[in-house]
Design a protein around this motif. Structure first.
Motif, mmCIF file in Angstrom:
data_model
loop_
_atom_site.group_PDB
_atom_site.id
_atom_site.type_symbol
_atom_site.label_atom_id
_atom_site.label_comp_id
_atom_site.label_asym_id
_atom_site.label_seq_id
_atom_site.Cartn_x
_atom_site.Cartn_y
_atom_site.Cartn_z
ATOM 1 N N ASP A 33 5.786 0.102 0.584
ATOM 2 C CA ASP A 33 6.373 0.937 -0.466
ATOM 3 C C ASP A 33 5.768 0.685 -1.832
ATOM 4 O O ASP A 33 5.631 1.601 -2.634
ATOM 5 C CB ASP A 33 7.884 0.714 -0.537
ATOM 6 C CG ASP A 33 8.616 1.295 0.661
ATOM 7 O OD1 ASP A 33 8.013 2.131 1.360
ATOM 8 O OD2 ASP A 33 9.777 0.912 0.899
ATOM 9 N N MET A 34 5.405 -0.558 -2.133
ATOM 10 C CA MET A 34 4.940 -0.906 -3.471
ATOM 11 C C MET A 34 3.421 -0.837 -3.597
ATOM 12 O O MET A 34 2.844 -1.339 -4.557
ATOM 13 C CB MET A 34 5.436 -2.304 -3.852
ATOM 14 C CG MET A 34 6.946 -2.461 -3.781
ATOM 15 S SD MET A 34 7.822 -1.299 -4.841
ATOM 16 C CE MET A 34 7.521 -2.011 -6.449
ATOM 17 N N VAL A 35 2.777 -0.199 -2.630
ATOM 18 C CA VAL A 35 1.324 -0.046 -2.652
ATOM 19 C C VAL A 35 0.974 1.409 -2.392
ATOM 20 O O VAL A 35 1.509 2.029 -1.469
ATOM 21 C CB VAL A 35 0.639 -0.920 -1.578
ATOM 22 C CG1 VAL A 35 -0.867 -0.671 -1.562
ATOM 23 C CG2 VAL A 35 0.939 -2.394 -1.808
ATOM 24 N N GLU A 36 0.122 1.968 -3.231
ATOM 25 C CA GLU A 36 -0.464 3.271 -2.933
ATOM 26 C C GLU A 36 -1.972 3.104 -2.836
ATOM 27 O O GLU A 36 -2.562 2.261 -3.525
ATOM 28 C CB GLU A 36 -0.103 4.318 -3.992
ATOM 29 C CG GLU A 36 -0.769 4.138 -5.329
ATOM 30 C CD GLU A 36 -0.596 5.341 -6.250
ATOM 31 O OE1 GLU A 36 -0.090 6.383 -5.801
ATOM 32 O OE2 GLU A 36 -0.968 5.223 -7.443
ATOM 33 N N VAL A 37 -2.572 3.880 -1.976
ATOM 34 C CA VAL A 37 -4.020 3.833 -1.784
ATOM 35 C C VAL A 37 -4.584 5.214 -2.108
ATOM 36 O O VAL A 37 -4.114 6.224 -1.578
ATOM 37 C CB VAL A 37 -4.385 3.438 -0.339
ATOM 38 C CG1 VAL A 37 -5.909 3.399 -0.167
ATOM 39 C CG2 VAL A 37 -3.774 2.082 0.020
ATOM 40 N N ILE A 38 -5.559 5.247 -2.994
ATOM 41 C CA ILE A 38 -6.199 6.503 -3.403
ATOM 42 C C ILE A 38 -7.682 6.412 -3.091
ATOM 43 O O ILE A 38 -8.373 5.526 -3.596
ATOM 44 C CB ILE A 38 -6.011 6.777 -4.903
ATOM 45 C CG1 ILE A 38 -4.536 6.760 -5.285
ATOM 46 C CG2 ILE A 38 -6.642 8.114 -5.285
ATOM 47 C CD1 ILE A 38 -4.286 6.873 -6.790
#
Length: 219
Positions: A33-38
């Motif tokens: 939840d506390m990580v986004e990958v772009i």
């Protein structure tokens, strides 16, 4: 953000025709939840996008050029901290927890120790030198997975659109603005650019860096 808060981490991956390594890179990431990958794609014509679509990540199309691609992704990122990761580099298993710990300890920026996926003793020596250089001077390169507080990144104007050394340039400009750290567990990066005989490429990179710092070559 207080020291007890858990910041959101945005992992930004610039890519251009990286199908050879991308699946391994994306498989190493902590999806939570506390990580986004772009993934910021600069116009790949191989299977890069098809591979990226197999993972729960944001795919962004940007103008070609590593600095442009990373800046485009940073403008869309929701994270408190930006982690810039090359598509041919693998994060260590404990990367997320070590990164969070360093941020909660008050570090605004940092990078990782680095090693190459080869048995070359010469490249092992250069990795030890890269770690020393980053710890003493915060001269960090992109293959060490630079991370930085998002607000500080914006204040610095992001990456400058340089032909080379946009990563080192950012680290040098960021250094006076707060504490930095070098996380001890290394990222593993592809040694393909060095070929079978790494010394000529290492020598070329070394002298190019000196010339760039001395203002003898254009940026």
């Amino acid at each position: 953000m207080t020291i007890t808060d858990r910041p959101v981490i945005s992992i930004i991956i610039p890519a251009l025709n990286e199908s050879e390594n991308l699946h391994t890179c994306l498989s190493s990431l902590p999806y939570q939840d506390m990580v986004e990958v772009i993934l910021s794609d600069g116009g790949s014509i191989d299977d890069t996008l098809a591979i990226a679509q197999q993972f729960p990540i944001v795919i962004l199309h940007a103008d070609r050029g590593r600095a442009r691609q990373m800046n485009a992704a940073a403008r869309c990122a929701r994270g408190d901290v930006l982690l810039f990761l090359h598509a041919d580099t693998i994060l260590p298993p404990n990367a997320y927890h070590e990164l969070i710990r360093s941020i909660q300890d008050g570090c605004l920026m940092g990078c990782f120790e680095r090693k190459f996926d080869t048995s070359s003793r010469l490249l092992a020596v250069t990795s030890r030198w890269a770690g020393w250089r980053a710890r003493k001077l915060f001269w960090a390169y992109g293959d060490q997975a630079i991370f930085i507080n998002h607000a500080l990144f914006r204040r610095l104007g992001g990456y400058r659109d340089l032909r080379r050394f946009e990563d080192l340039d950012l680290a040098i400009r960021a250094k006076p603005h707060g504490r930095w750290t070098v996380l001890p567990e290394p990222v593993v990066t592809d040694a393909r650019r060095f070929g079978k005989h790494p010394l000529p490429r290492l020598a070329s990179d070394f002298f190019l860096t000196l010339a760039w710092r001395a203002g003898l070559i254009d940026q």
